[in-house]
Design a protein around this motif. Structure first.
Motif, mmCIF file in Angstrom:
data_model
loop_
_atom_site.group_PDB
_atom_site.id
_atom_site.type_symbol
_atom_site.label_atom_id
_atom_site.label_comp_id
_atom_site.label_asym_id
_atom_site.label_seq_id
_atom_site.Cartn_x
_atom_site.Cartn_y
_atom_site.Cartn_z
ATOM 1 N N PRO A 130 55.720 55.174 75.958
ATOM 2 C CA PRO A 130 56.792 55.214 76.972
ATOM 3 C C PRO A 130 57.961 56.112 76.587
ATOM 4 O O PRO A 130 58.477 56.856 77.429
ATOM 5 N N LEU A 131 58.384 56.085 75.333
ATOM 6 C CA LEU A 131 59.487 56.956 74.896
ATOM 7 C C LEU A 131 59.036 58.127 74.041
ATOM 8 O O LEU A 131 59.590 59.222 74.135
ATOM 9 N N CYS A 132 58.056 57.885 73.189
ATOM 10 C CA CYS A 132 57.729 58.840 72.116
ATOM 11 C C CYS A 132 56.381 59.517 72.319
ATOM 12 O O CYS A 132 55.456 58.927 72.878
ATOM 13 N N GLN A 133 56.288 60.725 71.793
ATOM 14 C CA GLN A 133 54.971 61.288 71.554
ATOM 15 C C GLN A 133 54.497 60.753 70.206
ATOM 16 O O GLN A 133 55.240 60.815 69.216
ATOM 17 N N LEU A 134 53.274 60.243 70.181
ATOM 18 C CA LEU A 134 52.675 59.753 68.945
ATOM 19 C C LEU A 134 51.773 60.845 68.390
ATOM 20 O O LEU A 134 50.918 61.379 69.097
ATOM 21 N N ARG A 135 51.981 61.184 67.129
ATOM 22 C CA ARG A 135 51.202 62.249 66.504
ATOM 23 C C ARG A 135 50.643 61.763 65.161
ATOM 24 O O ARG A 135 51.191 60.860 64.532
ATOM 25 N N LEU A 136 49.555 62.393 64.731
ATOM 26 C CA LEU A 136 48.915 62.081 63.450
ATOM 27 C C LEU A 136 49.183 63.219 62.484
ATOM 28 O O LEU A 136 48.827 64.370 62.766
ATOM 29 N N MET A 137 49.807 62.909 61.344
ATOM 30 C CA MET A 137 50.036 63.946 60.346
ATOM 31 C C MET A 137 48.696 64.433 59.803
ATOM 32 O O MET A 137 47.788 63.646 59.545
ATOM 33 N N ASP A 138 48.592 65.729 59.622
ATOM 34 C CA ASP A 138 47.342 66.331 59.162
ATOM 35 C C ASP A 138 47.252 66.223 57.638
ATOM 36 O O ASP A 138 47.304 67.216 56.914
ATOM 37 N N ASP A 139 47.115 64.977 57.184
ATOM 38 C CA ASP A 139 47.020 64.707 55.754
ATOM 39 C C ASP A 139 46.141 63.478 55.577
ATOM 40 O O ASP A 139 46.590 62.335 55.714
ATOM 41 N N ALA A 140 44.876 63.742 55.268
ATOM 42 C CA ALA A 140 43.881 62.657 55.233
ATOM 43 C C ALA A 140 44.066 61.744 54.026
ATOM 44 O O ALA A 140 43.359 60.736 53.913
ATOM 45 N N ARG A 141 45.026 62.035 53.155
ATOM 46 C CA ARG A 141 45.264 61.134 52.017
ATOM 47 C C ARG A 141 45.891 59.822 52.474
ATOM 48 O O ARG A 141 45.747 58.801 51.797
ATOM 49 N N PHE A 142 46.645 59.877 53.595
ATOM 50 C CA PHE A 142 47.362 58.694 54.058
ATOM 51 C C PHE A 142 47.226 58.585 55.582
ATOM 52 O O PHE A 142 47.435 59.589 56.270
ATOM 53 N N PRO A 143 46.918 57.387 56.122
ATOM 54 C CA PRO A 143 47.030 57.215 57.578
ATOM 55 C C PRO A 143 48.524 57.271 57.931
ATOM 56 O O PRO A 143 49.288 56.381 57.550
ATOM 57 N N TRP A 144 48.917 58.333 58.615
ATOM 58 C CA TRP A 144 50.333 58.700 58.683
ATOM 59 C C TRP A 144 50.642 59.159 60.108
ATOM 60 O O TRP A 144 50.163 60.203 60.535
#
Lengths: 141, 141
Positions: free
Chosen positions: B21-35
């Protein structure tokens, strides 16, 4: 801390400043960074999302207002707000004033080098400044 | 991001997952951590306390629910929730799943070593898992 015992590590690494409606406000004993901790007086909680909704709102309200105050007081470039809790399980939120020439910029303060403890005059001065500013904040729910 | 242009560095370092609703949710491109990153669609805001109160509440609501979901999905030991912004000025909140044997534990993930980019299969799998879990969250104000 009436309704939750303060973790021994937090007690050792920081000084009490004030009791806010939900949190105990403490000053980290590291004169390199103006660095506050907010510790909700709730037992056995580690994650922000384990608080009930009213407490969660109040925690972020207190952290936001304290952050705004700390930025104005220190003329910081950026406030860092974080709940990490990898070392100390008791829920605590860091509010840290950062400037572009501080010791860790642009990296995080956690785990960066050795803390520089306040001397008594610095500590008293910092607490006085903080208490004077807190007086003007509206921290009620 | 309709009402705020996404910072170029955030765009480069992460993948879009969903519009909350407020934010864009993005996944950091770093497979070491679910981020994950939550980026409010509001222009010219750097500090959480520069949002108006309704947006601030919604940001922490979304971050909390996403954090709870990520902890359950990844069986993490702790969720780290942070707004730092020393490098990228555009307001963004990190939600990172940490486990006791991850690459940076117990230190912070920011500035720790080199990111390990996802390969295409890993990325697709992670996005699918996240989208399936997001479906069950109540993120409305």
């Amino acid at each position: 801390m009436s309704s939750a015992r303060l973790d021994a590590r937090l007690a050792q690494d920081s000084y009490p400043v004030a009791e806010l409606p939900l949190c105990q406000l403490r000053l980290m004993d590291d004169a390199r960074f103006p660095w506050l901790l907010l510790i909700p007086r709730r037992p056995d909680v580690s994650e922000v999302f384990d608080l009930d909704e009213a407490d969660r709102r109040q925690l972020w309200h207190e952290a936001s207002e304290v952050g705004r105050m700390l930025k104005a007081l220190t003329q910081a470039d950026k406030i860092n707000v974080a709940n990490l809790g990898n070392v100390v399980a008791q829920l605590h939120v860091h509010v840290v004033a950062r400037v572009r020439d501080d010791d860790a910029w642009p990296g995080p303060v956690w785990g960066h080098g050795q803390a520089r403890p306040y001397d008594l005059n610095e500590l008293a001065g910092m607490r006085d400044h903080l208490l004077a500013q807190l007086d003007g904040l509206n921290l009620q729910p």
